[in-house]
Design a protein around this motif. Structure first.
Motif: not given
Length: 98
Positions: A1-30
């Motif tokens: 089983m793969k583990k979930a990412s804990k340190h995500i860097v996003i290069l477009d703020h739209l990823y934040g809008e996508i990940l937030d409703p999915l309760d995926i919030t381990p964003i380190r950099g943007e």
């Protein structure tokens, strides 16, 4: 089983809008939306106001050294920066859309 990412860097703020409703919030950099600015978009700041997210530069010219410093385990990018895909992939697994 793969583990979930804990340190995500996003290069477009739209990823934040996508990940937030999915309760995926381990964003380190943007990236920021404006050259020379360290400010995130208003919506991104509202969604992630309690998180410690670091700016990795303007989305047109992300700071690869800063991304390396954040030690991401996943980078989410856009096709607009596909020229950086190989460099980003050397830092961490990189996924993007065209």
């Amino acid at each position: 089983m793969k583990k979930a990412s804990k340190h995500i860097v996003i290069l477009d703020h739209l990823y934040g809008e996508i990940l937030d409703p999915l309760d995926i919030t381990p964003i380190r950099g943007e990236t920021t939306g404006q050259t020379g600015s360290q400010d995130f978009s208003t919506l991104f700041k509202k969604q992630y106001k309690d998180k410690k997210v670091i700016s990795v530069g303007w989305q047109e010219n992300p700071d690869l050294e800063k991304i390396v410093e954040l030690e991401p385990d996943l980078i989410l990018m856009t096709g607009e920066r596909k020229d950086l895909y190989e460099d980003l992939s050397e830092i961490a697994p990189t996924v993007g859309y065209l």
